[in-house]
Motif scaffolding. Sequence first.
Motif, mmCIF file in Angstrom:
data_model
loop_
_atom_site.group_PDB
_atom_site.id
_atom_site.type_symbol
_atom_site.label_atom_id
_atom_site.label_comp_id
_atom_site.label_asym_id
_atom_site.label_seq_id
_atom_site.Cartn_x
_atom_site.Cartn_y
_atom_site.Cartn_z
ATOM 1 N N GLU A 55 0.833 -1.212 0.000
ATOM 2 C CA GLU A 55 0.000 0.000 0.000
ATOM 3 C C GLU A 55 0.861 1.252 0.000
ATOM 4 N N VAL A 59 1.279 4.253 -2.975
ATOM 5 C CA VAL A 59 1.050 5.687 -2.758
ATOM 6 C C VAL A 59 2.301 6.481 -3.146
ATOM 7 N N ASP A 62 2.566 6.867 -6.928
ATOM 8 C CA ASP A 62 1.399 7.403 -7.636
ATOM 9 C C ASP A 62 1.766 8.681 -8.392
ATOM 10 N N HIS A 65 0.180 12.531 -8.509
ATOM 11 C CA HIS A 65 0.406 13.574 -7.507
ATOM 12 C C HIS A 65 1.900 13.869 -7.416
ATOM 13 N N ARG A 70 2.330 12.985 -2.330
ATOM 14 C CA ARG A 70 2.252 11.529 -2.151
ATOM 15 C C ARG A 70 2.666 11.152 -0.733
ATOM 16 N N GLN A 73 0.054 11.946 1.686
ATOM 17 C CA GLN A 73 -1.125 11.112 1.454
ATOM 18 C C GLN A 73 -0.988 9.741 2.114
ATOM 19 N N LEU A 74 0.224 9.357 2.450
ATOM 20 C CA LEU A 74 0.410 8.081 3.147
ATOM 21 C C LEU A 74 -0.501 7.996 4.369
ATOM 22 N N GLU A 76 -3.313 9.376 4.880
ATOM 23 C CA GLU A 76 -4.731 9.328 4.544
ATOM 24 C C GLU A 76 -5.099 8.061 3.786
ATOM 25 N N ARG A 77 -4.181 7.574 2.957
ATOM 26 C CA ARG A 77 -4.519 6.494 2.034
ATOM 27 C C ARG A 77 -4.077 5.109 2.471
ATOM 28 N N VAL A 78 -3.162 5.012 3.412
ATOM 29 C CA VAL A 78 -2.682 3.696 3.854
ATOM 30 C C VAL A 78 -3.479 3.274 5.085
ATOM 31 N N SER A 79 -4.000 2.072 5.019
ATOM 32 C CA SER A 79 -4.820 1.554 6.118
ATOM 33 C C SER A 79 -3.960 1.234 7.340
#
Length: 100
Positions: A55, A59, A62, A65, A70, A73-74, A76-79
């Motif tokens: 994951e 990100v 990606d 972005h 990026r 965003q880790l 926000e986007r990584v569970s």
Amino acid sequence: EFPDKTAEYDDETLRVMVRQGIERAEKHELTTAEDQTAFISIMFEIAPNFDEQEEIKAVLADANHPPDERFFQLFERVSDEGWHAAENLYDARVWFPGKA
């Protein structure tokens, strides 16, 4: 950032580790001191190879972005599961490549 995680290392060893962290951050196009410091902090807190977790890797790669976005965003986007998986990937050899 994490004195409890670094207390066992002497200054020269820490310099080597930080240099390794900067090189690793630069591979993700993180070039500002702030981004590199944050990246290295995660290396100490989670795992020196946290960026190998799928994951997280996705990100950071990606291309939709800019690199600095990026990175942030880790969070926000990584569970949570992704971060736990990154901890489980911990490989201390990342700090000192080429040593057995």
